[in-house]
Design a protein around this motif. Structure first.
Motif, PDB file in Angstrom:
ATOM      1  N   VAL A   1     -68.688  81.369  73.954  1.00 11.90           N
ATOM      2  CA  VAL A   1     -67.295  81.468  74.275  1.00 11.90           C
ATOM      3  C   VAL A   1     -66.823  80.550  75.474  1.00 11.90           C
ATOM      4  CG1 VAL A   1     -66.998  83.662  73.453  1.00 11.90           C
ATOM      5  CG2 VAL A   1     -67.662  83.505  75.651  1.00 11.90           C
ATOM      6  N   PRO A   2     -65.867  79.795  75.471  1.00  8.24           N
ATOM      7  CA  PRO A   2     -65.308  79.049  76.607  1.00  8.24           C
ATOM      8  C   PRO A   2     -64.929  79.882  77.841  1.00  8.24           C
ATOM      9  CG  PRO A   2     -63.541  78.998  74.829  1.00  8.24           C
ATOM     10  CD  PRO A   2     -64.846  79.541  74.304  1.00  8.24           C
ATOM     11  N   VAL A   3     -65.121  79.414  79.029  1.00  7.53           N
ATOM     12  CA  VAL A   3     -64.866  80.285  80.275  1.00  7.53           C
ATOM     13  C   VAL A   3     -63.525  80.336  80.685  1.00  7.53           C
ATOM     14  CG1 VAL A   3     -65.594  80.381  82.574  1.00  7.53           C
ATOM     15  CG2 VAL A   3     -67.238  79.678  81.055  1.00  7.53           C
ATOM     16  N   LEU A   4     -62.984  79.135  80.640  1.00 12.97           N
ATOM     17  CA  LEU A   4     -61.616  79.270  81.271  1.00 12.97           C
ATOM     18  C   LEU A   4     -60.535  80.032  80.143  1.00 12.97           C
ATOM     19  CD1 LEU A   4     -61.205  75.511  82.326  1.00 12.97           C
ATOM     20  CD2 LEU A   4     -61.174  77.394  83.788  1.00 12.97           C
ATOM     21  N   LEU A   5     -60.750  79.689  78.760  1.00 12.69           N
ATOM     22  CA  LEU A   5     -60.040  80.489  77.823  1.00 12.69           C
ATOM     23  C   LEU A   5     -60.013  81.765  77.980  1.00 12.69           C
ATOM     24  CD1 LEU A   5     -58.121  80.215  75.537  1.00 12.69           C
ATOM     25  CD2 LEU A   5     -60.057  80.005  73.884  1.00 12.69           C
ATOM     26  N   THR A   6     -61.468  82.322  78.044  1.00 16.42           N
ATOM     27  CA  THR A   6     -61.652  83.661  77.908  1.00 16.42           C
ATOM     28  C   THR A   6     -61.247  84.206  79.418  1.00 16.42           C
ATOM     29  OG1 THR A   6     -63.801  83.138  77.034  1.00 16.42           O
ATOM     30  CG2 THR A   6     -63.717  85.331  78.200  1.00 16.42           C
ATOM     31  N   GLY A   7     -61.243  83.681  80.443  1.00 17.96           N
ATOM     32  CA  GLY A   7     -60.384  84.165  81.809  1.00 17.96           C
ATOM     33  C   GLY A   7     -59.160  84.243  81.755  1.00 17.96           C
ATOM     34  N   PHE A   8     -58.345  83.220  80.868  1.00 19.82           N
ATOM     35  CA  PHE A   8     -57.070  83.340  81.031  1.00 19.82           C
ATOM     36  C   PHE A   8     -56.324  84.573  79.785  1.00 19.82           C
ATOM     37  CE2 PHE A   8     -53.141  82.287  78.744  1.00 19.82           C
ATOM     38  CZ  PHE A   8     -52.332  82.125  79.436  1.00 19.82           C
ATOM     39  N   LEU A   9     -57.246  84.736  78.822  1.00 17.61           N
ATOM     40  CA  LEU A   9     -57.029  85.726  77.980  1.00 17.61           C
ATOM     41  C   LEU A   9     -57.258  87.048  78.326  1.00 17.61           C
ATOM     42  CD1 LEU A   9     -58.099  84.121  74.450  1.00 17.61           C
ATOM     43  CD2 LEU A   9     -55.826  84.282  75.261  1.00 17.61           C
ATOM     44  N   THR A  10     -58.342  87.019  79.226  1.00 20.68           N
ATOM     45  CA  THR A  10     -58.723  88.460  79.714  1.00 20.68           C
ATOM     46  C   THR A  10     -57.654  88.843  80.873  1.00 20.68           C
ATOM     47  OG1 THR A  10     -60.922  88.137  79.138  1.00 20.68           O
ATOM     48  CG2 THR A  10     -60.542  89.828  80.787  1.00 20.68           C
TER      49      THR A  10
ATOM     50  N   SER B   1     -58.493  83.019  88.469  1.00 27.92           N
ATOM     51  CA  SER B   1     -59.556  82.414  89.391  1.00 27.92           C
ATOM     52  C   SER B   1     -60.862  82.404  89.422  1.00 27.92           C
ATOM     53  CB  SER B   1     -59.104  82.853  90.974  1.00 27.92           C
ATOM     54  OG  SER B   1     -59.283  84.216  91.191  1.00 27.92           O
ATOM     55  N   PHE B   2     -61.454  83.828  88.936  1.00 28.13           N
ATOM     56  CA  PHE B   2     -62.975  84.076  88.826  1.00 28.13           C
ATOM     57  C   PHE B   2     -63.439  83.064  87.761  1.00 28.13           C
ATOM     58  CE2 PHE B   2     -66.494  86.220  87.154  1.00 28.13           C
ATOM     59  CZ  PHE B   2     -66.991  86.767  88.442  1.00 28.13           C
ATOM     60  N   SER B   3     -62.610  82.855  86.403  1.00 28.23           N
ATOM     61  CA  SER B   3     -63.179  82.108  85.377  1.00 28.23           C
ATOM     62  C   SER B   3     -63.076  80.465  85.857  1.00 28.23           C
ATOM     63  CB  SER B   3     -62.209  82.540  84.290  1.00 28.23           C
ATOM     64  OG  SER B   3     -60.926  82.191  84.409  1.00 28.23           O
ATOM     65  N   LEU B   4     -62.040  80.341  86.523  1.00 28.07           N
ATOM     66  CA  LEU B   4     -61.961  78.845  87.305  1.00 28.07           C
ATOM     67  C   LEU B   4     -62.984  78.326  87.995  1.00 28.07           C
ATOM     68  CD1 LEU B   4     -60.437  76.334  87.242  1.00 28.07           C
ATOM     69  CD2 LEU B   4     -59.210  77.221  89.067  1.00 28.07           C
ATOM     70  N   LEU B   5     -63.509  79.410  88.750  1.00 32.08           N
ATOM     71  CA  LEU B   5     -64.637  79.104  89.769  1.00 32.08           C
ATOM     72  C   LEU B   5     -65.819  79.014  89.027  1.00 32.08           C
ATOM     73  CD1 LEU B   5     -63.450  81.253  92.809  1.00 32.08           C
ATOM     74  CD2 LEU B   5     -63.648  78.823  92.645  1.00 32.08           C
ATOM     75  N   ILE B   6     -65.801  80.063  88.262  1.00 29.96           N
ATOM     76  CA  ILE B   6     -67.350  80.029  87.322  1.00 29.96           C
ATOM     77  C   ILE B   6     -67.413  78.637  86.529  1.00 29.96           C
ATOM     78  CG2 ILE B   6     -68.441  81.184  85.344  1.00 29.96           C
ATOM     79  CD1 ILE B   6     -68.825  82.790  87.818  1.00 29.96           C
ATOM     80  N   HIS B   7     -66.516  78.222  85.940  1.00 29.25           N
ATOM     81  CA  HIS B   7     -66.373  77.093  85.208  1.00 29.25           C
ATOM     82  C   HIS B   7     -66.661  75.726  86.350  1.00 29.25           C
ATOM     83  CE1 HIS B   7     -65.240  73.844  82.212  1.00 29.25           C
ATOM     84  NE2 HIS B   7     -64.488  73.357  83.207  1.00 29.25           N
ATOM     85  N   LEU B   8     -65.934  75.738  87.466  1.00 27.54           N
ATOM     86  CA  LEU B   8     -66.413  74.610  88.053  1.00 27.54           C
ATOM     87  C   LEU B   8     -67.774  74.694  88.813  1.00 27.54           C
ATOM     88  CD1 LEU B   8     -62.830  74.743  90.201  1.00 27.54           C
ATOM     89  CD2 LEU B   8     -63.604  72.950  88.359  1.00 27.54           C
ATOM     90  N   ILE B   9     -68.400  75.740  89.162  1.00 26.24           N
ATOM     91  CA  ILE B   9     -69.617  75.923  89.670  1.00 26.24           C
ATOM     92  C   ILE B   9     -70.584  75.623  88.612  1.00 26.24           C
ATOM     93  CG2 ILE B   9     -71.234  77.307  90.708  1.00 26.24           C
ATOM     94  CD1 ILE B   9     -68.881  78.623  92.213  1.00 26.24           C
ATOM     95  N   ARG B  10     -70.101  75.792  87.208  1.00 28.37           N
ATOM     96  CA  ARG B  10     -71.072  75.782  86.006  1.00 28.37           C
ATOM     97  C   ARG B  10     -72.177  76.748  86.411  1.00 28.37           C
ATOM     98  NH1 ARG B  10     -69.535  71.562  82.878  1.00 28.37           N
ATOM     99  NH2 ARG B  10     -68.701  69.871  83.968  1.00 28.37           N
ATOM    100  N   ALA B  11     -71.765  78.090  86.536  1.00 29.57           N
ATOM    101  CA  ALA B  11     -72.672  79.138  86.957  1.00 29.57           C
ATOM    102  C   ALA B  11     -73.730  79.232  85.850  1.00 29.57           C
ATOM    103  CB  ALA B  11     -72.033  80.362  87.275  1.00 29.57           C
ATOM    104  N   ARG B  12     -73.416  79.027  84.649  1.00 27.99           N
ATOM    105  CA  ARG B  12     -74.477  79.554  83.275  1.00 27.99           C
ATOM    106  C   ARG B  12     -75.665  78.613  83.334  1.00 27.99           C
ATOM    107  NH1 ARG B  12     -69.926  79.582  78.401  1.00 27.99           N
ATOM    108  NH2 ARG B  12     -69.441  81.482  78.494  1.00 27.99           N
TER     109      ARG B  12
END
Length: 423
Positions: A49-58, A94-105
């Motif tokens: 699942v895409p991080v940003l889309l998941t964060g926005f929808l959630t 902001s949580f999903s945006l930071l996870i996406h930018l840092i590439r936490a996965r």
């Protein structure tokens, strides 16, 4: 696409549900909940699942869910509830945006680092939420004490999620490894049966070669004496030769089947014996017998003669299982005696009489009959002894007293270490 949509729904619903398990550390509407734990776990577990889309929808779903809950339970107006819970949506954005930018996965293989990243992102997202609350309400300013609380709860939630992720991952890896091991065991047992067929096919080919040679020599003698049957002798030699060629093709096919990927060319003798025990535990259970298996191996060697040994030991242990009526025990002991590896197979069955000992290794001799009275083939022990002798070893009955049958297999160590040679 449908699978991704289902995963997104699961993440949103889980986040909303666990988000209601909360504490309000600063006395207002700001909360610490398990919702972010469910959200963070969903992001790192479902990597499709895409991080940003998941964060926005959630975040949007959480806002709508909490507004609806307030309206239905606390009888607030939609407008009041909207502004109370809007900062929570910014938290997830902001949580999903930071996870996406840092590439936490990409840190999934480094649990400690992933936990620190998660704690940092949680802290920064809480700061964003508090800033939004300060802009639309009278939420107090962030102090050193409240920052410490944010850090503490962020680390607590983050390392809980990382620990849970690794625990589930390890369990999954173990389950996959267990299935893989069962598949390898099954392939080895299949290869063992193929080995027996190939072993006796090679033996038959040797005999066919001898028959071809003798038939041709007979043809030569008959031709020299101008006997009228000389063409018949030649025809027999040609037909036998064709049978031998067919046997060679069959042997080549069996050899290709036995050389399956993923199967190691060598196997520790202890592991090989364990495979025999596990296979026959299942066999005993299938027959409805209560049999206790005892296994003791004092040999720390690996062998390349995997299928030869499996064939011999499985035959002996399976015979022991069949000999026991309902309850009993089977023991497999392996040890080194000089330059030989010695295998002992003992069972608590009815035993073998002195008269039968002379016959048990003869082809066709059997004491086993099925429910319809049909006899077994009586070639199992004959095959086993033939394979042992091909390894320059011996197979014999040691003794038979106190209702105990004891087979002893002795094979030179160098024969177990030599490479398999196709002929």
């Amino acid at each position: 696409m449908r699978e991704r949509l289902l995963i997104l729904c699961i993440i949103m619903l889980a986040t909303a549900f666990f988000g209601e398990m909360k504490v309000n550390p600063f006395g207002g509407s700001f909360r610490f909940s398990l919702g972010i734990a469910a959200f963070f776990f969903g992001l790192i577990w479902f990597q499709s699942v895409p991080v940003l889309l998941t964060g926005f929808l959630t975040g949007t779903f959480i806002l709508g869910f909490r507004v609806a809950l307030d309206v239905l339970v606390d009888y607030r107006t939609v407008a009041d509830s909207f502004f109370v819970h809007l900062p929570s949506a910014f938290y997830y954005f902001s949580f999903s945006l930071l996870i996406h930018l840092i590439r936490a996965r990409k840190y999934l293989e480094f649990p400690l680092l992933l936990g620190l990243v998660g704690a940092s992102v949680d802290f920064l997202s809480n700061v964003v939420e508090l800033q939004v609350r300060q802009m639309i309400s009278d939420t107090p300013l962030l102090t050193l004490e409240s920052a410490f609380i944010l850090l503490f709860f962020g680390a607590l939630r983050s390392f809980f999620v990382v620990g849970l992720y690794n625990s589930v991952s390890i369990r999954q890896v173990r389950a996959v490894a267990e299935v893989r091991q069962q598949e390898l065991d099954r392939l080895r047992m299949i290869n063992t049966e193929l080995y027996e067929e190939a072993f006796y096919l090679r033996k038959s080919m040797t005999e066919l070669e001898e028959i071809t040679r003798e038939s041709y020599q007979l043809y030569t003698r008959l031709r020299e004496s101008e006997h009228e049957e000389s063409p018949t002798a030649l025809t027999i030699a040609e037909h036998v030769h064709e049978v031998k060629k067919d046997s060679q093709r069959m042997l080549a096919g069996l050899s290709n089947l036995m050389n399956q990927e993923g199967l190691s060319p060598q196997l520790p003798i202890a592991e090989l014996c364990g495979l025999v025990i596990r296979a026959n535990q299942k066999y005993a259970a299938m027959l409805g017998k209560e049999i206790h298996f005892h296994f003791n191996c004092h040999v720390k060697l690996s062998t390349s003669q995997i299928y030869a040994l499996l064939s011999v030991l499985n035959n002996l242990v399976a015979n022991a299982v069949e000999a026991i009526s309902k309850k009993g025990s089977v023991e497999l002991i392996v040890g080194l005696v000089g330059r030989n590896v010695v295998f002992h197979v003992l069972d608590s069955g009815p035993g073998i009489s002195h008269e039968e000992r002379e016959w048990v290794f003869q082809p066709g001799y059997t004491t086993k009959y099925d429910a319809q009275g049909n006899s077994s083939t009586g070639i199992g022990l004959t095959h086993a002894r033939g394979i042992v002798q091909s390894l320059q070893g011996t197979l014999r009955i040691v003794h038979d007293r106190d209702a105990t049958t004891h087979f002893k297999v002795q094979i030179p160590t160098d024969q177990l270490l030599r490479k398999e040679v196709d002929s």
